[in-house]
Write an enzyme that holds these catalytic residues in place. Structure first.
Site, PDB file in Angstrom:
ATOM      1  N   GLY A 153      -3.060   5.644   6.200  1.00  0.00           N
ATOM      2  CA  GLY A 153      -4.209   5.221   5.404  1.00  0.00           C
ATOM      3  C   GLY A 153      -5.330   6.235   5.400  1.00  0.00           C
ATOM      4  N   SER A 154      -5.599   6.853   4.285  1.00  0.00           N
ATOM      5  CA  SER A 154      -6.552   7.955   4.243  1.00  0.00           C
ATOM      6  C   SER A 154      -6.840   8.308   2.788  1.00  0.00           C
ATOM      7  CB  SER A 154      -5.971   9.161   4.986  1.00  0.00           C
ATOM      8  OG  SER A 154      -4.598   9.323   4.651  1.00  0.00           O
ATOM      9  N   ARG A 155      -7.559   9.422   2.572  1.00  0.00           N
ATOM     10  CA  ARG A 155      -7.806   9.846   1.201  1.00  0.00           C
ATOM     11  C   ARG A 155      -7.998  11.357   1.146  1.00  0.00           C
ATOM     12  NH1 ARG A 155     -13.762   7.680  -0.602  1.00  0.00           N
ATOM     13  NH2 ARG A 155     -14.242   9.666  -1.605  1.00  0.00           N
TER      14      ARG A 155
END
Length: 219
Positions: free
Chosen positions: A187-189
């Protein structure tokens, strides 16, 4: 199936945990078929999610010096003009891609060129879609200088679950569009900062494919 280098040990550990949990449930609940079957389903789903997360997909990148290729799988959550304060210290077009825990988290070079700047920033672990995550979370900043002199900045940003960012390039390295430059866990960007005259080729909520989808074109 090819697995990412960062996930092989975790996958083995996860498999041992799954087998251990199912063994304990079978030992303590030998006659409760429903409990045993439920645990088998839950632990199998858990393992399949881990397997999905750490697989390395085969991607076909059409090399084009004007194209900016999506650096990751996910969903486009930001398209806006903003001020980039770390390197350019001026206005840029920002495109952000959010990666959920079920996305592949391999990161791909959006353009070919020379890494002209790199920095790792320790930080917080706010949820990746939080506006302040770009400046307060654990992150890395890459700047790649294109063959025509244009520089593109892209930033790996850890999320609430992502406690580790991996990167494979350093200042002065030559990188090729579509090849791996890093990995973020769970989960990240990624934020991409482009020149103001770049043509944006995606819309909010689009789901680009890392290493393949053209998200912008340089003027």
């Amino acid at each position: 199936m090819t697995l990412h280098r960062e996930g092989r040990t975790l996958l083995l550990t996860s498999l041992l945990i799954v087998l251990g949990i199912n063994g304990l449930v079978a030992y303590f609940f030998p006659e409760n078929v429903y409990v045993r079957e439920a645990i088998v389903v839950i632990t199998s789903l858990f393992y399949l999610i881990i397997l999905q997360f750490f697989r390395v997909p085969k991607r076909h990148t059409v090399l084009d010096p004007k194209n900016i290729i999506a650096p990751a799988d996910g969903k486009v959550v930001v398209i806006e003009e903003t001020v980039e304060t770390e390197y350019f210290k001026g206005p840029r077009r920002q495109v952000s891609i959010f990666m959920s825990p079920i996305n592949v988290h391999v990161n791909f070079n959006p353009i070919s060129g020379i890494v002209s700047y790199f920095k790792y920033h320790p930080g917080k672990f706010l949820v990746a879609w939080h506006p302040k995550s770009s400046t307060e979370n654990e992150r890395t900043t890459y700047v790649v200088k294109h063959e025509n002199g244009t520089e593109v900045l892209f930033r790996q940003i850890a999320g609430a679950l992502a406690k580790r960012i991996c990167w494979y390039a350093k200042e002065g390295d030559a990188v090729v569009q579509g090849t791996e430059f890093g990995f973020i866990k769970f989960g990240s960007r990624i934020d991409i900062y482009l020149p103001l005259d770049a043509e944006i080729c995606v819309n909010i909520d689009d789901k680009p494919v890392g290493g393949e989808t053209v998200i912008a074109r340089l003027a």
